[in-house]
Design an enzyme around this catalytic site. Structure first.
Site, PDB file in Angstrom:
ATOM      1  N   HIS A  24     -16.372  -3.545   5.696  1.00  0.00           N
ATOM      2  CA  HIS A  24     -15.494  -3.267   4.555  1.00  0.00           C
ATOM      3  C   HIS A  24     -15.698  -4.230   3.390  1.00  0.00           C
ATOM      4  O   HIS A  24     -14.906  -4.240   2.446  1.00  0.00           O
ATOM      5  CB  HIS A  24     -14.020  -3.285   4.977  1.00  0.00           C
ATOM      6  N   ASN A  74      -6.531  -2.450  -7.281  1.00  0.00           N
ATOM      7  CA  ASN A  74      -6.660  -3.898  -7.403  1.00  0.00           C
ATOM      8  C   ASN A  74      -6.217  -4.314  -8.796  1.00  0.00           C
ATOM      9  O   ASN A  74      -6.769  -3.861  -9.802  1.00  0.00           O
ATOM     10  CB  ASN A  74      -8.105  -4.338  -7.156  1.00  0.00           C
ATOM     11  N   VAL A 107     -15.069  -8.340  -8.544  1.00  0.00           N
ATOM     12  CA  VAL A 107     -16.343  -9.052  -8.424  1.00  0.00           C
ATOM     13  C   VAL A 107     -17.445  -8.282  -9.148  1.00  0.00           C
ATOM     14  O   VAL A 107     -18.305  -8.862  -9.814  1.00  0.00           O
ATOM     15  CB  VAL A 107     -16.719  -9.238  -6.935  1.00  0.00           C
ATOM     16  N   ARG A 144      -6.538  -6.830 -10.771  1.00  0.00           N
ATOM     17  CA  ARG A 144      -7.295  -8.011 -11.208  1.00  0.00           C
ATOM     18  C   ARG A 144      -8.686  -7.569 -11.630  1.00  0.00           C
ATOM     19  O   ARG A 144      -9.047  -6.405 -11.505  1.00  0.00           O
ATOM     20  CB  ARG A 144      -7.411  -9.015 -10.057  1.00  0.00           C
ATOM     21  N   TYR A 191      -8.714  10.044   8.521  1.00  0.00           N
ATOM     22  CA  TYR A 191      -9.964   9.313   8.383  1.00  0.00           C
ATOM     23  C   TYR A 191     -11.063  10.267   7.927  1.00  0.00           C
ATOM     24  O   TYR A 191     -11.376  11.242   8.607  1.00  0.00           O
ATOM     25  CB  TYR A 191     -10.342   8.667   9.714  1.00  0.00           C
ATOM     26  N   LYS A 221       0.807  -1.219   0.000  1.00  0.00           N
ATOM     27  CA  LYS A 221       0.000   0.000   0.000  1.00  0.00           C
ATOM     28  C   LYS A 221       0.843   1.274   0.000  1.00  0.00           C
ATOM     29  O   LYS A 221       0.463   2.284  -0.592  1.00  0.00           O
ATOM     30  CB  LYS A 221      -0.950  -0.007   1.202  1.00  0.00           C
ATOM     31  N   LYS A 248     -18.092  -5.230   0.244  1.00  0.00           N
ATOM     32  CA  LYS A 248     -19.144  -4.646  -0.581  1.00  0.00           C
ATOM     33  C   LYS A 248     -20.327  -5.604  -0.723  1.00  0.00           C
ATOM     34  O   LYS A 248     -20.130  -6.820  -0.850  1.00  0.00           O
ATOM     35  CB  LYS A 248     -18.583  -4.319  -1.970  1.00  0.00           C
ATOM     36  N   HIS A 306     -17.410   5.342  -1.508  1.00  0.00           N
ATOM     37  CA  HIS A 306     -16.361   4.489  -2.070  1.00  0.00           C
ATOM     38  C   HIS A 306     -16.571   4.443  -3.585  1.00  0.00           C
ATOM     39  O   HIS A 306     -17.523   3.848  -4.075  1.00  0.00           O
ATOM     40  CB  HIS A 306     -16.439   3.077  -1.480  1.00  0.00           C
TER      41      HIS A 306
END
Length: 448
Positions: free
Chosen positions: A235, A289, A294, A291, A202, A116, A237, A208
C-alpha cells in the site's frame, strides 16, 4: 504575504518549501532534531532551531516545541510538509490558539477527512462516487458477517482512523472474515487509538487514481487532473505518473469537475488530493488527503504551476493565481520514489553517502536532500529522493526516466534504484497495463 514562515518537517519536502518561499521573498525557519543538525534543510533555511532529540515524538511531532520555535523566531505561519503533523487537527488548533497561521486546510476539514466514515458520508452528499460498503462503523463481528454476506466476497475491513495501509485487512471468503475483522480492530486500536472499523467491497483489479484539487477557502476550487499511483508495495506508492495512462480526456473532465465542485462546496482551502479506486470505467472514493502529496511534482510538471507557492498565497488570504480555464495539460510526467532500502527485502539502509550526483538535462527534476558525506539517520522514513521527469508524451517521459536513472549516483548505501531499472524493462509498465496488485505479484516472481 508572510514575512517569515517555519517549516515543521525535514528532508526533501522541507527543501521544497524553502525554495518556493525564497522565490517569493519569504524568510524561512528550519526546525530539526539533534540527528538532523547537518541536514540540507538546516543549511538552506534562513534560520534553524533545534527542537529535540531524534525520536519524532520528541521533535518533529512535538507541538509545544514547534510553537515555541515560532515564538522565538517570530515565524508567522507554519508549513507542515507531509507526514508528521501535516494532518493533525489538534496541531492546527494549537497554532490558531497562539495566533500562528497554518499553511494548509482548517482543523475542521482535517478532522472531517481524517475519519474515513465521516469523509465517505461527506463525499456521498457532495456527489462523489464511493465504494459500496457499510453505512458507518461496524460494531461487532455478527454485524460484519451479515453485511459481508449480503454484499458478497471479497470484502476489505478498514480502520476508521487508518492510513498508509495500516488497519486494512482482506477477507476473500466468509472463512477469512472473523480473523480480518478482529485484526483490523486490534491494529486500529494499537496504531491509531481507535478500534472502529467499516467494511467495503473489495475491487479485484482496480487502478489507484487520485485527483489533485486546490481551493481558496472562499468557495472557489479547481482540479489539476489526476495521477495514477497504482504501482505500490504494501500500500506504499513507488511509481506515480500524470496523466493516468488509461484515463480519457472525457473521464478526466468528469471526475475532475466532480472533485472541484465537492471541495468548493465545503470551502476547502489549499492543496488536497481525492483518492479513488478505478475499475471498469467507474471511480470509487476511498479517502481525501488534506495536505500536499509526495507525488505533487508530476502535477506541477504537466500544468506548469507551483503548488507550494499557491499554498502560501491562499494561506495569507491572497487569491489563487489561476482558474480552471488556465490549467492546460502539457505532456506526461513520472516520479519514482528512491528509498534507502536494501533489496529484495526492502529493509532500511541508513548510513553515510560517499558519493551523490543528481541527474540533469531537459525535463529532469531531482527532489532530494542528499549530499556527498551526508549520513542518513535511522530514525525516519527511508525516502531519500524523488526523481521526476517530464516529456512531450508518455514514451518520451519513460525514455527520459531511463536515461536519468542511469546518470543518478548514490554510493555508500543501498537504494531502490535497481527496482526501477528492472521495471522499465517490463512491457506492462511500458504500456501502462497495470493495477494496484501488479507490483506485489511481480515482486513475488522476480524478488521473492
Amino acid at each position: 504575504m508572510f514575512k517569515k514562515i517555519l517549516i515543521a518537517n525535514r528532508g526533501e519536502i522541507a527543501l521544497r518549501v524553502i525554495r518556493a518561499a525564497r522565490e517569493m521573498g519569504v524568510a524561512t525557519v528550519a526546525v530539526h532534531s539533534t540527528a538532523d543538525a547537518d541536514a540540507m534543510h538546516v543549511r538552506m533555511a534562513d534560520e534553524a532551531i533545534c527542537i529535540g532529540p531524534p525520536p519524532g515524538t520528541d521533535s518533529y511531532l512535538s507541538v509545544s516545541s514547534i510553537i515555541a520555535a515560532c515564538e522565538v523566531t517570530g515565524a508567522e505561519a507554519v508549513h507542515p510538509g507531509y507526514g508528521f503533523l501535516s494532518e493533525n487537527a489538534g496541531f492546527v488548533q494549537a497554532l490558531e490558539d497562539h495566533d500562528i497561521g497554518f499553511i494548509g486546510p482548517t482543523a475542521e476539514h482535517i478532522r472531517m477527512m481524517g475519519d474515513k466514515i465521516t469523509a465517505k458520508d461527506t463525499m456521498k452528499k457532495l456527489g462523489v462516487p464511493c465504494v459500496p460498503g457499510s453505512d458507518g462503523g461496524v460494531p461487532d463481528y455478527e454485524t460484519a458477517k451479515k453485511i459481508a454476506d449480503d454484499m458478497g466476497y471479497p470484502v476489505i475491513i478498514k480502520a476508521t482512523a487508518g492510513g498508509g495501509g495500516r488497519g486494512m485487512k482482506l477477507a476473500k471468503t466468509a472463512d477469512d472474515l472473523e480473523v480480518a475483522f478482529r485484526t483490523a480492530r486490534s491494529e486500529g486500536k494499537s496504531v491509531f487509538g481507535n478500534d472502529e472499523v467499516y467494511i467495503e467491497k473489495y475491487l479485484t483489479t482496480p487502478s489507484h487514481i487520485e485527483v489533485q484539487v486546490f481551493g481558496d477557502g472562499k468557495g472557489n476550487a479547481v482540479h489539476l487532473g489526476e495521477r495514477d499511483c497504482s504501482l505500490q508495495r504494501r500500500h506504499q506508492k513507488v511509481f506515480e505518473e500524470a496523466p493516468g495512462p488509461n484515463i480519457t480526456p472525457e473521464l478526466r473532465k468528469q471526475i475532475g469537475e466532480t472533485c472541484a465542485k465537492a471541495v468548493a462546496g465545503i470551502n476547502y482551502i489549499g492543496a488536497g488530493t481525492i483518492e479513488f479506486l478505478y475499475e471498469n470505467g467507474e471511480f470509487y472514493f476511498i479517502e481525501m488527503n488534506t495536505r500536499l502529496q509526495v507525488e505533487h511534482p508530476v502535477t506541477e510538471c504537466i500544468y506548469g504551476q507551483d503548488l507550494v507557492r499557491e499554498q502560501l498565497l491562499v494561506a495569507a488570504g491572497e487569491p489563487m493565481t489561476f482558474g480552471q480555464d488556465d490549467l492546460v495539460l502539457d505532456g506526461h510526467s513520472i516520479e519514482v520514489r528512491i528509498n534507502a532500502e536494501k533489496l529484495p527485502n526492502f529493509s532500511p539502509c541508513p548510513g553515510k553517502v560517499t558519493a551523490f550526483h543528481a541527474p540533469g538535462g531537459l525535463g529532469v527534476r531531482m527532489d532530494s536532500a542528499l549530499y556527498t558525506g551526508y549520513s542518513i539517520p535511522p530514525y525516519y522514513d527511508s525516502l531519500i529522493g524523488k526523481l521526476i521527469v517530464h516529456g512531450r508524451d508518455r514514451p518520451e517521459a519513460l525514455a527520459r526516466l531511463k536515461r536519468a536513472l542511469g546518470e543518478l549516483i548514490i554510493d555508500g548505501v543501498d537504494t531502490t534504484v535497481p527496482l526501477f531499472h528492472a521495471l522499465l524493462e517490463e512491457d506492462d509498465v511500458l504500456t501502462g497495463d497495470y493495477n494496484i496488485h501488479w507490483l506485489e505479484k511481480w515482486l513475488e516472481t522476480n524478488m521473492g
